[in-house]
Design an enzyme around this catalytic site. Sequence first.
Site, PDB file in Angstrom:
ATOM      1  N   CYS A 157       6.343   9.821   2.060  1.00  0.00           N
ATOM      2  CA  CYS A 157       7.376  10.807   2.338  1.00  0.00           C
ATOM      3  C   CYS A 157       8.325  10.255   3.385  1.00  0.00           C
ATOM      4  O   CYS A 157       7.909   9.668   4.377  1.00  0.00           O
ATOM      5  CB  CYS A 157       6.827  12.133   2.827  1.00  0.00           C
ATOM      6  SG  CYS A 157       5.733  12.936   1.674  1.00  0.00           S
ATOM      7  N   ARG A 185       9.282   5.188   0.547  1.00  0.00           N
ATOM      8  CA  ARG A 185       8.141   5.899   1.135  1.00  0.00           C
ATOM      9  C   ARG A 185       7.608   7.000   0.216  1.00  0.00           C
ATOM     10  O   ARG A 185       6.588   7.616   0.499  1.00  0.00           O
ATOM     11  CB  ARG A 185       8.574   6.542   2.458  1.00  0.00           C
ATOM     12  CG  ARG A 185       9.082   5.561   3.479  1.00  0.00           C
ATOM     13  CD  ARG A 185       9.496   6.280   4.728  1.00  0.00           C
ATOM     14  NE  ARG A 185       8.363   6.914   5.357  1.00  0.00           N
ATOM     15  CZ  ARG A 185       7.566   6.340   6.238  1.00  0.00           C
ATOM     16  NH1 ARG A 185       7.788   5.099   6.610  1.00  0.00           N
ATOM     17  NH2 ARG A 185       6.546   6.980   6.757  1.00  0.00           N
ATOM     18  N   TRP A 243       6.260  12.136  -1.609  1.00  0.00           N
ATOM     19  CA  TRP A 243       5.118  11.541  -2.309  1.00  0.00           C
ATOM     20  C   TRP A 243       4.065  12.638  -2.311  1.00  0.00           C
ATOM     21  O   TRP A 243       3.489  12.958  -1.268  1.00  0.00           O
ATOM     22  CB  TRP A 243       4.632  10.296  -1.574  1.00  0.00           C
ATOM     23  CG  TRP A 243       3.555   9.549  -2.284  1.00  0.00           C
ATOM     24  CD1 TRP A 243       3.712   8.580  -3.235  1.00  0.00           C
ATOM     25  CD2 TRP A 243       2.137   9.675  -2.081  1.00  0.00           C
ATOM     26  NE1 TRP A 243       2.482   8.114  -3.654  1.00  0.00           N
ATOM     27  CE2 TRP A 243       1.500   8.776  -2.960  1.00  0.00           C
ATOM     28  CE3 TRP A 243       1.345  10.470  -1.272  1.00  0.00           C
ATOM     29  CZ2 TRP A 243       0.125   8.632  -3.033  1.00  0.00           C
ATOM     30  CZ3 TRP A 243      -0.041  10.336  -1.342  1.00  0.00           C
ATOM     31  CH2 TRP A 243      -0.634   9.421  -2.217  1.00  0.00           C
ATOM     32  N   ASN A 266       5.964  15.306   6.647  1.00  0.00           N
ATOM     33  CA  ASN A 266       5.233  14.142   6.139  1.00  0.00           C
ATOM     34  C   ASN A 266       3.847  14.209   6.755  1.00  0.00           C
ATOM     35  O   ASN A 266       3.724  14.301   7.966  1.00  0.00           O
ATOM     36  CB  ASN A 266       5.978  12.871   6.580  1.00  0.00           C
ATOM     37  CG  ASN A 266       5.201  11.609   6.283  1.00  0.00           C
ATOM     38  OD1 ASN A 266       4.353  11.592   5.407  1.00  0.00           O
ATOM     39  ND2 ASN A 266       5.502  10.556   7.016  1.00  0.00           N
ATOM     40  N   GLY A 267       2.806  14.195   5.938  1.00  0.00           N
ATOM     41  CA  GLY A 267       1.447  14.272   6.472  1.00  0.00           C
ATOM     42  C   GLY A 267       0.645  15.306   5.703  1.00  0.00           C
ATOM     43  O   GLY A 267       1.053  15.754   4.629  1.00  0.00           O
ATOM     44  N   GLU A 272      -5.410 -10.913  -4.019  1.00  0.00           N
ATOM     45  CA  GLU A 272      -4.025 -10.481  -3.814  1.00  0.00           C
ATOM     46  C   GLU A 272      -3.230 -10.599  -5.120  1.00  0.00           C
ATOM     47  O   GLU A 272      -2.434  -9.709  -5.457  1.00  0.00           O
ATOM     48  CB  GLU A 272      -3.386 -11.330  -2.693  1.00  0.00           C
ATOM     49  CG  GLU A 272      -1.925 -11.054  -2.403  1.00  0.00           C
ATOM     50  CD  GLU A 272      -1.644  -9.663  -1.836  1.00  0.00           C
ATOM     51  OE1 GLU A 272      -2.592  -8.916  -1.555  1.00  0.00           O
ATOM     52  OE2 GLU A 272      -0.461  -9.324  -1.705  1.00  0.00           O
ATOM     53  N   LYS A 325      -1.360  -7.458  -6.941  1.00  0.00           N
ATOM     54  CA  LYS A 325       0.079  -7.427  -7.254  1.00  0.00           C
ATOM     55  C   LYS A 325       0.292  -7.046  -8.713  1.00  0.00           C
ATOM     56  O   LYS A 325       1.173  -6.262  -9.037  1.00  0.00           O
ATOM     57  CB  LYS A 325       0.736  -8.805  -7.001  1.00  0.00           C
ATOM     58  CG  LYS A 325       0.872  -9.243  -5.575  1.00  0.00           C
ATOM     59  CD  LYS A 325       1.953  -8.538  -4.799  1.00  0.00           C
ATOM     60  CE  LYS A 325       1.439  -7.352  -4.068  1.00  0.00           C
ATOM     61  NZ  LYS A 325       0.878  -7.472  -2.766  1.00  0.00           N
ATOM     62  N   GLU A 362      -0.466  -3.329  -9.282  1.00  0.00           N
ATOM     63  CA  GLU A 362       0.470  -2.396  -8.649  1.00  0.00           C
ATOM     64  C   GLU A 362       1.789  -2.299  -9.379  1.00  0.00           C
ATOM     65  O   GLU A 362       2.320  -1.211  -9.549  1.00  0.00           O
ATOM     66  CB  GLU A 362       0.887  -2.862  -7.252  1.00  0.00           C
ATOM     67  CG  GLU A 362      -0.107  -3.052  -6.258  1.00  0.00           C
ATOM     68  CD  GLU A 362       0.526  -3.395  -4.933  1.00  0.00           C
ATOM     69  OE1 GLU A 362       0.801  -2.484  -4.157  1.00  0.00           O
ATOM     70  OE2 GLU A 362       0.729  -4.593  -4.662  1.00  0.00           O
ATOM     71  N   HIS A 366     -21.417 -13.956 -13.271  1.00  0.00           N
ATOM     72  CA  HIS A 366     -22.399 -12.900 -13.003  1.00  0.00           C
ATOM     73  C   HIS A 366     -21.914 -11.538 -13.504  1.00  0.00           C
ATOM     74  O   HIS A 366     -22.177 -10.516 -12.878  1.00  0.00           O
ATOM     75  CB  HIS A 366     -22.709 -12.842 -11.505  1.00  0.00           C
ATOM     76  CG  HIS A 366     -23.297 -14.117 -10.987  1.00  0.00           C
ATOM     77  ND1 HIS A 366     -24.595 -14.492 -11.224  1.00  0.00           N
ATOM     78  CD2 HIS A 366     -22.733 -15.132 -10.286  1.00  0.00           C
ATOM     79  CE1 HIS A 366     -24.826 -15.671 -10.680  1.00  0.00           C
ATOM     80  NE2 HIS A 366     -23.705 -16.088 -10.104  1.00  0.00           N
ATOM     81  N   LYS A 403       5.153   3.161  -0.034  1.00  0.00           N
ATOM     82  CA  LYS A 403       4.872   2.240   1.066  1.00  0.00           C
ATOM     83  C   LYS A 403       4.475   3.051   2.291  1.00  0.00           C
ATOM     84  O   LYS A 403       4.896   4.182   2.451  1.00  0.00           O
ATOM     85  CB  LYS A 403       6.128   1.427   1.358  1.00  0.00           C
ATOM     86  CG  LYS A 403       5.792   0.108   1.986  1.00  0.00           C
ATOM     87  CD  LYS A 403       6.877  -0.887   1.798  1.00  0.00           C
ATOM     88  CE  LYS A 403       6.514  -2.191   2.439  1.00  0.00           C
ATOM     89  NZ  LYS A 403       5.606  -2.991   1.618  1.00  0.00           N
TER      90      LYS A 403
HETATM   91  C1  F6R Z   1       0.019  -3.934  -1.518  1.00  0.00           C
HETATM   92  C2  F6R Z   1       0.397  -3.128  -0.388  1.00  0.00           C
HETATM   93  C3  F6R Z   1      -0.637  -2.260   0.224  1.00  0.00           C
HETATM   94  C4  F6R Z   1      -0.575  -2.395   1.742  1.00  0.00           C
HETATM   95  C5  F6R Z   1      -1.546  -1.414   2.404  1.00  0.00           C
HETATM   96  C6  F6R Z   1      -1.558  -1.552   3.910  1.00  0.00           C
HETATM   97  O1  F6R Z   1       1.109  -4.618  -2.040  1.00  0.00           O
HETATM   98  O2  F6R Z   1       1.516  -3.133   0.043  1.00  0.00           O
HETATM   99  O3  F6R Z   1      -1.906  -2.579  -0.249  1.00  0.00           O
HETATM  100  O4  F6R Z   1      -0.899  -3.703   2.081  1.00  0.00           O
HETATM  101  O5  F6R Z   1      -1.185  -0.110   2.070  1.00  0.00           O
HETATM  102  O6  F6R Z   1      -0.289  -1.353   4.451  1.00  0.00           O
HETATM  103  P1  F6R Z   1       0.044  -1.783   5.931  1.00  0.00           P
HETATM  104  O7  F6R Z   1      -0.018  -3.277   5.979  1.00  0.00           O
HETATM  105  O8  F6R Z   1       1.402  -1.231   6.217  1.00  0.00           O
HETATM  106  O9  F6R Z   1      -1.025  -1.186   6.800  1.00  0.00           O
END
Ligand code: F6R
Length: 616
Positions: free
Chosen positions: A2, A27, A75, A101-102, A489, A493, A496, A512, A611
Site C-alpha cells: 500500500c 507498493r 495491496w 497501510n498496515g 534466487e 525470480k 515471481e 533425493h 514491494k
Molecule cells: C524478491 C523480493 C522479495 C524481497 C523480500 C524482502 O524479488 O523482492 O523476496 O527480497 O520481500 O524485502 P526487503 O529486502 O525489502 O526486506
Amino acid sequence: MCGIVGYVGRRPAAPLIFEGLQHLEYRGYDSAGIGLIKADDTFELYRNVGRVAALLECFEPRQSDSHVGIGHTRWATHGAVSVLNAHPHRSYHGDFLLVHNGVIENFKTLKSFLLEKDYAFYSDTDTEILANLIEFYYQQQATTEPASFLQAVQEALRHVQGTYGLAVLCQDCPNHLLAARNGSPLLIGIGDNEHIVASDAAAIVTYTSQVIYLRDREIALMSSDDLQICTLQSENVSAEVCTIDWSPEEAERGQHEHYMHKEIYEQAQVIVNAIRGHISDDFSSPRFGGLAPLGNRWNEIDRIVFCACGSAWHACLEAEYLIEHYAHIPVEVEYASEFRYRNAPLSKRTLVVVVSQSGETLDTLAALAEAKRRGYPVVGITNVVGSTISRETDCGIYQHAGPEIGVASTKAFTSQLCILAMLAVYLGRLRHMDYTEGVSFIQALQELPQKIEETLLLEQQISEIAQRYYQSEQFLFLGRQTLFPVALEGALKLKEIAYVYAQGYPSAEMKHGPIALVSKECPTVIFATQAAIFPKTLSNIQEIRARNGPIIMVATGEIPMDPSESEAFVIIPKTHPALQPILATIPAQFFAYHMALRRGCDVDKPRNLAKSVTVE
Ligand code: F6R
C-alpha cells in the site's frame, strides 16, 4: 505494501497526489483512491479498482480546486479488491477520510464496540473501522478545533493493536492533514509552504529533498505552514530533518521498457557504490565505518545469526558460506518470520545481522525487535537511508544502490551479495586471512564492475534461450556451495515474474526427490563455476540427460564441459570465488525477465505481489 500520499499546501493537491501514487504503485496496485477537501470545505472522493491510472475514469485531477488531500494505492489485506474496499474510507457520519497501510489486528473487538454505538459499515476493511473509531472519539470532544482532531486520533490509536501508516482528513479542519505511524513507514516532506506525507521518498523527491521520518507511535498534525509532531501520549517530539540523497531521475525508467531491466543494467554502478569508501588504505581488506560502534566486539563474536526474507534471505545464505569459509565464524540464517517466534538459543557472544533492501519488511523488523529485546547487538544492512532498520539497529552498512522500483529485487540483491562478501573478508582479515589473500580479493572487487558490464552483454543470448523454453511450466535450478543461493534466487525470480513453477536445490540433492520431475518438459538450469567440484556436477548433469531433461548451463570458461552436452551454454566471466555468485546471478535475472516478457506478464508489477512487505 500500500502506498500513501497526503498533501497540504499552496499547490493544487489532486495532480500532486495522483502523480505521487503513480510513483508508489510498486507498493500495491489492485485499487486506488483519492480524497480531497474542496474549496467549499466539503469532501470529494474518487476510488476505482485496478491501477492508479484507472482513477482517471472517474475524475480529472486538474479540475479539482483542492489544496488538501490524501491518496492510496492498495495491496488488499482485509476484504477483496472492490471499489467499496478501496481507500480512502469515509467515516459513518462523514466527518473523516482516512487512508491506511498496515493491519489492525484487534479489528473485531473495535468493530463490535462501534456496532454497539450504532455505527454501520459499508466495507470489509479494518481501515473503515479505524475511520469510525476516530469519529467516535472526535464526537466526544468539546470543540471542532484541530486540537480536538488530534486528540480524537490519539485516543483511537491508543485502542488499536496492529500496524498502521495513516493519513487522515477532518471536514471541520479543512486546512489540516494528520499522519500517524506504527510499524508502517511514513515520511513528511517539508517544502515551501507545503507538507507532503508519503510511504516513501519516491512520491516526495520531485518537490523537496527535506524530510522527516516519522517514528512508531508518533502523530504529525500539519497545515501548509505549520507542523506539530507528538506521541500518542501527547509528548512533543522534535524530529530531525534529513536530506534525501538521490535525485528524481533515479526513480525514472529512462530508456528502459521496465524498471527491472533498468535495475539489472545498473548493477555495475551499484557495485561501485557498495565498494566506495570501504577499502582499507593498504588495499588488503574491506572496512566499514558504519560498524565502528561495535569496536573490538568483532573479536569476541563466536556466532552470527542472519535474519531476512526472500531475496535478502538468499543473500544471507551466501554470507553463511563465505563467513564460515573466510572467517571461521559459525553462521546461521533464519527466515525473519520464523526467528521471531522461535526460542533460538543465542549465546552472549552472538551477533544478529538483519538484511533488508527496504528496511521496512515487517517480519525482519519483528526479528530485529526480538533480538534487541533479548539484548543482542544487531547490525543492519539496508538500502534505504532513514528506514526503520537503519534507525533501530545498533550500527550498520548502507547499500547505496539507489531506489529499487521493480518489485522483483535485482540490483539490491547483488549489492547485498557484494557487501556480505566484503563483510566475510573483513572478518577473515580480522582473524585468519593473510595479507595476500586480502589483496587478491580487493583487486577482484575493483575489477567487478567491468566484469558485470561484460556479463550484461549476454542479454541477447539469454533472450534466445527464453524463446526456446518459455512454454515450459516448471524448472529446476541447481548449484553447489556458493551457487546454491544463486539457484534459489534464480528460481524465485522465475516464479515471481513469469509465474513458472521453479525450485532451487543444491545440485546433488536433486537425486533425493526432485529428479522425479525431470523430463523433456522440465528444463534444469545449472550454475557451475567451481572447477574443483565440477566432476560431481557433471555426474548430476548426466543423470538429468539420461532422463531427457534439457540442461541450461551457466558456467565460467574454465569449466571442462563440452558445450554440445547441454541444450544451452552461457559463459560468464571468471572472478574471485567470493564474488562469482554476483556474476552468476545476472543470467538468471535476464532469463526470468525474458521468460516473463514472452509469457505476457507484467514484469514490474507481478500479480499478487508488492514491494516492501509491511504485513506479517
Ligand atoms: C524478491 C523480493 C522479495 C524481497 C523480500 C524482502 O524479488 O523482492 O523476496 O527480497 O520481500 O524485502 P526487503 O529486502 O525489502 O526486506
